[in-house]
Design a protein around this motif. Structure first.
Motif, short mmCIF file in Angstrom:
data_model
loop_
_atom_site.label_atom_id
_atom_site.label_comp_id
_atom_site.label_asym_id
_atom_site.label_seq_id
_atom_site.Cartn_x
_atom_site.Cartn_y
_atom_site.Cartn_z
N VAL A 1 0.87 -1.18 0.00
CA VAL A 1 0.00 0.00 0.00
C VAL A 1 0.90 1.22 0.00
N LYS A 2 0.69 2.12 -0.97
CA LYS A 2 1.48 3.34 -1.06
C LYS A 2 0.56 4.56 -0.93
N PHE A 3 1.01 5.52 -0.14
CA PHE A 3 0.28 6.78 0.04
C PHE A 3 0.98 7.84 -0.81
N LEU A 4 0.34 8.22 -1.88
CA LEU A 4 0.95 9.10 -2.87
C LEU A 4 0.91 10.56 -2.42
N PRO A 5 1.85 11.38 -2.88
CA PRO A 5 1.83 12.81 -2.55
C PRO A 5 0.62 13.51 -3.14
N GLY A 6 0.26 14.63 -2.51
CA GLY A 6 -0.91 15.37 -2.94
C GLY A 6 -1.99 15.44 -1.88
N ILE A 7 -1.80 14.68 -0.80
CA ILE A 7 -2.72 14.64 0.33
C ILE A 7 -1.90 14.84 1.61
N PRO A 8 -2.36 15.67 2.54
CA PRO A 8 -1.62 15.86 3.81
C PRO A 8 -1.80 14.66 4.74
N TRP A 9 -1.11 13.58 4.43
CA TRP A 9 -1.29 12.35 5.17
C TRP A 9 -0.97 12.49 6.65
N GLU A 10 -0.12 13.45 7.00
CA GLU A 10 0.22 13.65 8.41
C GLU A 10 -0.99 14.09 9.25
N GLU A 11 -2.03 14.58 8.57
CA GLU A 11 -3.25 15.00 9.28
C GLU A 11 -4.24 13.85 9.45
N PHE A 12 -3.99 12.74 8.79
CA PHE A 12 -4.94 11.63 8.77
C PHE A 12 -4.64 10.62 9.88
N THR A 13 -5.69 9.95 10.32
CA THR A 13 -5.55 8.72 11.09
C THR A 13 -5.78 7.56 10.13
N VAL A 14 -4.79 6.70 10.01
CA VAL A 14 -4.85 5.55 9.10
C VAL A 14 -4.74 4.27 9.93
N VAL A 15 -5.71 3.39 9.76
CA VAL A 15 -5.74 2.15 10.53
C VAL A 15 -5.67 0.97 9.59
N SER A 16 -4.76 0.03 9.87
CA SER A 16 -4.66 -1.21 9.10
C SER A 16 -4.78 -2.40 10.05
N ALA A 17 -4.68 -3.59 9.52
CA ALA A 17 -4.85 -4.80 10.33
C ALA A 17 -3.84 -4.86 11.47
N LYS A 18 -2.63 -4.34 11.23
CA LYS A 18 -1.59 -4.42 12.27
C LYS A 18 -1.89 -3.54 13.48
#
Length: 217
Positions: A49-66
């Motif tokens: 899974v890659k998070f591409l530039p163009g979105i302020p990912w540092e502002e997001f909460t991202v949850v995965s199975a781990k």
């Protein structure tokens, strides 16, 4: 015969009924909106899974199975349906990631900036394919459950029947019509625990699912 009025009928008819989407920052200061990133293939292995530039990912909460603290399964029929894909993808639309952000429009845009790599595997897309067992995707025979019910002497009924009509009939999946979209609001307080509001018919299913998820039972 007397018509029984629905207790919530007037509120729904007049638009006064409160639904999940009617609540927001006013009721829950600091509210985060959530969305689910889902699989776009029917069967395979999650490679990256890659998070591409163009979105302020540092502002997001991202949850995965781990990130799941307890057991990664929904206790529905058997404990084999994961909340979030860990490795294997078993059906189209299976949940892979959860995203949360204050801006509900930005989280929808963020979907386009996530690149998911799969190793696709052969899928079984019909009952006939499953019964032919050319591809085994579940247990040893693709059968979830088997029930055999016998009552009475069926053979004697056939022998006395005036006419026997046989046929094969197929129909698509059926789902009841909800008045609101499926939605949930969760609020965690240190002393009061987790409280959930949602468009649901069986709240005890939610409770039963959350217990192993949070390693509480």
């Amino acid at each position: 015969m007397t018509n029984i009025l629905r207790t919530e009928g007037f509120e729904k008819l007049t638009g006064k009924a409160i639904y999940t989407d009617d609540w927001g920052e006013k009721e829950f200061p600091g509210l985060l909106h959530g969305t689910t990133v889902r699989a776009t293939i029917p069967r395979g292995v999650l490679k990256s899974v890659k998070f591409l530039p163009g979105i302020p990912w540092e502002e997001f909460t991202v949850v995965s199975a781990k990130d799941i603290p307890g057991k990664n399964y929904l206790p529905i029929i058997e404990n084999d349906w994961p909340f979030l894909v860990d490795e294997k993808i078993n059906h189209y639309g299976e949940a892979i990631l959860l995203l949360a952000h204050h801006d509900k429009y930005l989280i929808q845009k963020a979907h386009k900036f996530i690149e998911i790599q799969y190793q696709e595997l052969p899928a079984v897309l019909s009952m006939e394919e499953s019964q032919n067992k050319n591809e085994i995707i579940y247990k040893q025979d693709n059968i979830l459950k088997k029930y055999v019910i016998e009552k009475g002497d069926v053979d004697s009924i056939w022998s006395h029947a005036y006419k026997i009509i046989e046929g094969v009939y197929q129909t698509g999946a059926q789902e009841q019509l909800y008045i609101e979209p499926n939605a949930m609001i969760a609020n965690f307080e240190k002393n009061n625990g987790l409280t959930i509001w949602g468009s649901m018919q069986c709240p005890y299913y939610i409770h039963e699912a959350l217990m192993p998820l949070f390693n509480l039972g």
